[in-house]
Design a protein around this motif. Structure first.
Motif, short mmCIF file in Angstrom:
data_model
loop_
_atom_site.label_atom_id
_atom_site.label_comp_id
_atom_site.label_asym_id
_atom_site.label_seq_id
_atom_site.Cartn_x
_atom_site.Cartn_y
_atom_site.Cartn_z
N PRO A 1 0.83 -1.20 0.00
CA PRO A 1 0.00 0.00 0.00
C PRO A 1 0.87 1.26 0.00
CG PRO A 1 -0.07 -1.09 2.13
CD PRO A 1 0.68 -2.00 1.23
N ASP A 2 0.42 2.23 -0.78
CA ASP A 2 1.16 3.48 -0.85
C ASP A 2 0.93 4.32 0.40
OD1 ASP A 2 2.29 3.06 -3.25
OD2 ASP A 2 0.68 3.99 -4.41
N SER A 3 1.87 5.21 0.67
CA SER A 3 1.62 6.18 1.73
C SER A 3 0.56 7.14 1.20
CB SER A 3 2.90 6.93 2.06
OG SER A 3 3.13 7.92 1.09
N PRO A 4 -0.20 7.78 2.10
CA PRO A 4 -1.27 8.67 1.62
C PRO A 4 -0.75 9.74 0.66
CG PRO A 4 -1.40 8.40 3.99
CD PRO A 4 -0.18 7.67 3.54
N TRP A 5 0.43 10.27 0.97
CA TRP A 5 0.95 11.35 0.12
C TRP A 5 1.31 10.84 -1.26
CZ3 TRP A 5 0.04 16.12 1.27
CH2 TRP A 5 -0.13 16.47 2.63
N ARG A 6 1.92 9.64 -1.27
CA ARG A 6 2.31 9.06 -2.56
C ARG A 6 1.06 8.76 -3.39
NH1 ARG A 6 7.15 6.24 -4.54
NH2 ARG A 6 8.13 7.33 -2.82
N ALA A 7 0.03 8.24 -2.70
CA ALA A 7 -1.22 7.93 -3.40
C ALA A 7 -1.82 9.21 -3.97
CB ALA A 7 -2.20 7.26 -2.46
N ALA A 8 -1.75 10.28 -3.18
CA ALA A 8 -2.29 11.56 -3.64
C ALA A 8 -1.51 12.04 -4.86
CB ALA A 8 -2.22 12.60 -2.52
N LEU A 9 -0.20 11.89 -4.80
CA LEU A 9 0.65 12.32 -5.92
C LEU A 9 0.27 11.55 -7.18
CD1 LEU A 9 3.14 14.05 -6.73
CD2 LEU A 9 4.49 12.00 -6.42
N ARG A 10 0.01 10.25 -7.01
CA ARG A 10 -0.35 9.43 -8.15
C ARG A 10 -1.68 9.89 -8.72
NH1 ARG A 10 -2.31 4.48 -7.80
NH2 ARG A 10 -1.94 4.54 -5.57
N ARG A 11 -2.63 10.18 -7.82
CA ARG A 11 -3.92 10.65 -8.30
C ARG A 11 -3.79 11.98 -9.02
NH1 ARG A 11 -6.08 8.34 -3.46
NH2 ARG A 11 -5.82 10.27 -2.33
N PHE A 12 -2.90 12.83 -8.48
CA PHE A 12 -2.73 14.15 -9.09
C PHE A 12 -2.14 14.03 -10.49
CE2 PHE A 12 -0.39 18.06 -9.95
CZ PHE A 12 -1.37 19.00 -9.72
N THR A 13 -1.11 13.19 -10.64
CA THR A 13 -0.45 13.11 -11.95
C THR A 13 -1.34 12.43 -12.99
OG1 THR A 13 0.66 11.14 -11.12
CG2 THR A 13 1.94 13.15 -11.16
N ARG A 14 -2.37 11.73 -12.52
CA ARG A 14 -3.27 11.12 -13.49
C ARG A 14 -4.27 12.14 -14.03
NH1 ARG A 14 -5.90 6.74 -10.68
NH2 ARG A 14 -4.10 5.46 -10.19
N ASN A 15 -4.41 13.26 -13.34
CA ASN A 15 -5.37 14.30 -13.74
C ASN A 15 -4.70 15.21 -14.79
OD1 ASN A 15 -6.91 16.59 -13.92
ND2 ASN A 15 -7.56 16.50 -11.78
N ARG A 16 -5.09 15.03 -16.04
CA ARG A 16 -4.36 15.71 -17.11
C ARG A 16 -4.52 17.23 -17.06
NH1 ARG A 16 -5.84 12.99 -22.42
NH2 ARG A 16 -5.89 10.93 -21.51
N LEU A 17 -5.73 17.69 -16.76
CA LEU A 17 -5.94 19.13 -16.70
C LEU A 17 -5.06 19.77 -15.62
CD1 LEU A 17 -9.75 19.83 -17.13
CD2 LEU A 17 -7.88 20.59 -18.56
N ALA A 18 -5.00 19.10 -14.47
CA ALA A 18 -4.20 19.64 -13.37
C ALA A 18 -2.73 19.67 -13.73
CB ALA A 18 -4.43 18.82 -12.11
N LEU A 19 -2.26 18.61 -14.40
CA LEU A 19 -0.85 18.58 -14.81
C LEU A 19 -0.55 19.70 -15.78
CD1 LEU A 19 0.43 14.97 -15.42
CD2 LEU A 19 1.14 16.65 -13.73
N MET A 20 -1.51 19.91 -16.69
CA MET A 20 -1.34 20.99 -17.65
C MET A 20 -1.21 22.32 -16.91
SD MET A 20 -3.85 21.61 -20.87
CE MET A 20 -5.01 22.76 -20.15
N GLY A 21 -2.10 22.51 -15.92
CA GLY A 21 -2.03 23.73 -15.11
C GLY A 21 -0.67 23.89 -14.46
N LEU A 22 -0.17 22.80 -13.91
CA LEU A 22 1.12 22.85 -13.21
C LEU A 22 2.23 23.25 -14.18
CD1 LEU A 22 2.44 22.34 -10.47
CD2 LEU A 22 2.94 20.04 -11.23
N ILE A 23 2.23 22.63 -15.36
CA ILE A 23 3.27 22.94 -16.34
C ILE A 23 3.20 24.41 -16.75
CG2 ILE A 23 4.04 22.49 -18.70
CD1 ILE A 23 3.12 19.53 -18.16
N ILE A 24 1.97 24.88 -17.01
CA ILE A 24 1.81 26.29 -17.40
C ILE A 24 2.31 27.22 -16.30
CG2 ILE A 24 0.12 28.10 -17.92
CD1 ILE A 24 -1.58 25.99 -19.27
#
Lengths: 308, 320
Positions: A19-42
């Motif tokens: 099982p992932d640590s909560p933070w790692r799991a959150a990071l994984r969920r975040f990187t799967r969100n394409r719009l959010a990643l796009m926002g981060l890159i911008i």
């Protein structure tokens, strides 16, 4: 229907693994969100342009050169020049530094006040709670923009120096924005303080300060992160509106908002859109990017919202 | 219920006192007053003093606060220094101009938001849903003044479809139906911008609400009964998804009357927001204070209204 079954199977497979640590799991969920990643890159891109870009500019801030005034975008001045012959691209990058910094620090102030007061209210309850939350009610009912405009006008009257003014601006926007987070944190702390791990801290005889900041606060960090991210977007919008009205960041210091006030001049507005459209787009793009990130973070950090 | 409302109204009193103190204190911080802000060249020191005495600006702050609050309680907001009319009358003169725009943009944004929200929830992860989501974020991130200016440049100046600003065509003097058409023509752009500003978060709200509802068992039952998809979505699902949105109506209350300060300035719309902005720059205290308090009262009443509506709409919520 079939989609849901498939995703359930996938979830069970994942849980068999370590099982992932909560933070790692959150990071994984975040990187799967394409719009959010796009926002981060911008956003990263925006920061790089604003903070490193000016180093590569052949021009200097407030370098008046009346021979090249009011030029349309060209090879030497990519975004043209203004009525004093200043390079718009350089001004816009430096304005970005100011606008981003004001947004970040103002939100920082809101977060510190909001999280602390919310935690105190939730932890001590009774009188402390009533007092803090009543104050929050008052602040919440104040019409935000009008109060900011009045305070901005006061800064103008006091003839505060343009560079000191930025600090006052951060303070004003920050102080007026703490209530939302305070409510959220208080609500969480109210439930958290009844949990067993808090009984353990009681048994250990820890001091209140340690209990609040070491044991309760870490549990509300996800809410704080989300609320702070969205707060930065709001703070940038407030700053730009005030600066546009001429009572936020004032010239000679550039900010995206006060660059747009060039549009108040009818000729500049009609004939020289390069003066005010680029900074406007910068605000729009930056704030959208931050909102996308904030939303992605909310989905990633709040497991209850996972399915949305 | 009646008891609940009365108790809530009583609770508003200390909040109102707090708000009035903060607002008054802030305005008292302002150096300079209406007399200095007027900056008239013929103003002598003596005359200025006389005027201050007439307007009561020479009294100490605390005394001024109590005079003001005493008048406020009796419903007397004083006279606007700039308009030389009672504040309530000035508000009444301009607030309806703001109301028209706010009202239509409220209608439009709810209509758009319900449809966009419902369809993007129905077709979650489709291209339409993705476009709506992006649009939502753009709307939530719009700097109002910039988008207003941009629209004026594109639609009014370059394309010449809409007027540059104002509420009526100067010198037209139209009456009746012609007047209404003229105003509608002028209010189109500001209404569109205002609608965009509020549609984003509303759509998001309906989309989330709808997503929650269509996952529930009773929707599956409705489908299993063989009902048409349209009936399932618009009759069974939408009704429950709209329910919590009723509380939002309460929060919209202040926005209907507050005037869109910045947009009205950009579109030179003669609404109360622009008058308010002006009152701040010329230090017209009675108007500035009176209207700020008016906004705060509306906000508080709006919150109360939304709580009450929530109790009315959802029988599971008991108001105590």
């Amino acid at each position: 229907m079939s989609v849901e079954v498939a995703s359930l199977e996938k979830n069970t497979k994942v849980s068999v693994k370590q099982p992932d640590s909560p933070w790692r799991a959150a990071l994984r969920r975040f990187t799967r969100n394409r719009l959010a990643l796009m926002g981060l890159i911008i956003l990263i891109f925006m920061f790089l342009i604003c903070f490193i870009g000016p180093l590569f500019s052949p021009y200097v801030l407030n370098d008046y050169d009346l021979e090249v005034k009011n030029l349309a975008p060209n090879a030497a001045h990519w975004l043209g020049t203004d009525k004093l012959g200043r390079d718009i691209l350089l001004r816009m990058m430096l304005a970005g530094r100011i606008s981003l910094t004001v947004g970040l620090i103002a939100t920082g102030i809101s977060v510190v006040i909001g999280a602390t007061l919310g935690a105190l209210a939730g932890y001590y309850r009774k009188g402390v709670d009533t007092f803090i939350m009543r104050t929050a009610d008052i602040f919440m009912s104040l019409p935000g923009l009008p109060i900011l405009i009045i305070l901005g006008a006061i800064l103008s009257d006091l003839k505060v120096d343009a560079s000191d003014r930025i600090y006052f601006l951060m303070l004003i926007i920050g102080v007026l924005g703490w209530t939302g987070l305070a409510r959220l944190v208080r609500g969480q702390i109210l439930t958290l303080r009844e949990m067993e791990f808090m009984q353990a801290t009681d048994a250990l005889g820890l001091r209140d300060r340690r209990k609040i900041f070491r044991h309760l606060m870490p549990n509300v960090i996800p809410i704080i992160i989300v609320s702070a991210t969205l707060g930065v977007a709001g703070a940038i919008l407030y700053e730009s509106a005030l600066s546009y009205l001429g009572i936020g960041v004032v010239p000679p210091i550039p900010s995206w908002g006060n660059m747009i006030s060039a549009a108040n001049n009818m000729i500049d507005f009609r004939k020289r859109p390069w003066l005010w459209i680029p900074p406007g787009l910068c605000i729009l793009i930056t704030v959208t990017a931050i909102n996308l990130i904030g939303d992605g973070l909310r989905d990633a950090l709040d497991p209850k919202m996972k399915n949305r | 219920m009646k008891q609940y409302i009365i108790r809530r109204l009583l609770q508003l009193i200390p909040t109102m006192i707090g708000i009035s103190i903060i607002v008054f204190a802030i305005s008292a911080l302002v150096p300079g007053d209406f007399i200095t802000a007027k900056n008239s060249p013929t103003m002598t020191l003596e005359k200025a003093e006389q005027l201050r005495e007439i307007y009561g600006l020479d009294k100490p702050v605390v005394q001024r606060y109590f005079t003001w609050i005493g008048n406020m309680i009796t419903g007397n907001m004083g006279d606007s220094l700039q308009h030389k009319q009672p504040v309530t009358k000035v508000v009444n003169n301009y607030v309806w101009n703001s109301f028209v725009i706010a009202f239509f943009s409220l209608l439009l944004s709810w209509l758009i938001a319900v449809f966009a929200g419902v369809f993007s929830a129905k077709f979650q992860y489709s291209l339409f849903d993705k476009l709506v989501t992006l649009f939502i974020f753009l709307c939530m991130s719009l700097p109002s003044f910039f988008i207003g200016l941009l629209f004026i440049l594109i639609f009014s100046i370059n394309m010449g479809i809409f007027p540059v600003g104002g509420m009526t065509t100067a010198g037209l003097g139209a009456v009746g139906w012609e007047h209404i058409k003229d105003v509608a023509y002028h209010m189109f752009l500001p209404t569109v911008v205002l609608t965009m500003l509020s549609t984003g978060s509303l759509t998001r709200y309906f989309r989330t609400g709808m997503l929650e509802v269509i996952r529930q068992d009773y929707i599956r039952t409705a489908r299993a009964k063989g009902l048409k998809e349209r009936t399932v979505i618009f009759k069974h699902a939408l009704r429950n998804a709209l329910l919590p949105a009723i509380t939002l109506l309460g929060f919209e209350l202040p926005a209907l009357f507050s005037g869109a300060i910045i947009l009205e300035k950009v579109f030179i719309w003669p609404g109360v927001g622009q008058v308010y902005l002006e009152s701040i720059s010329v230090r017209d205290y009675p108007f500035m204070l009176g209207f700020t308090i008016f906004l705060a009262v509306l906000t508080l009443l709006g919150n109360l209204l939304s709580d009450v509506l929530y109790g009315v709409a959802d029988p599971r919520i008991r108001l105590k």
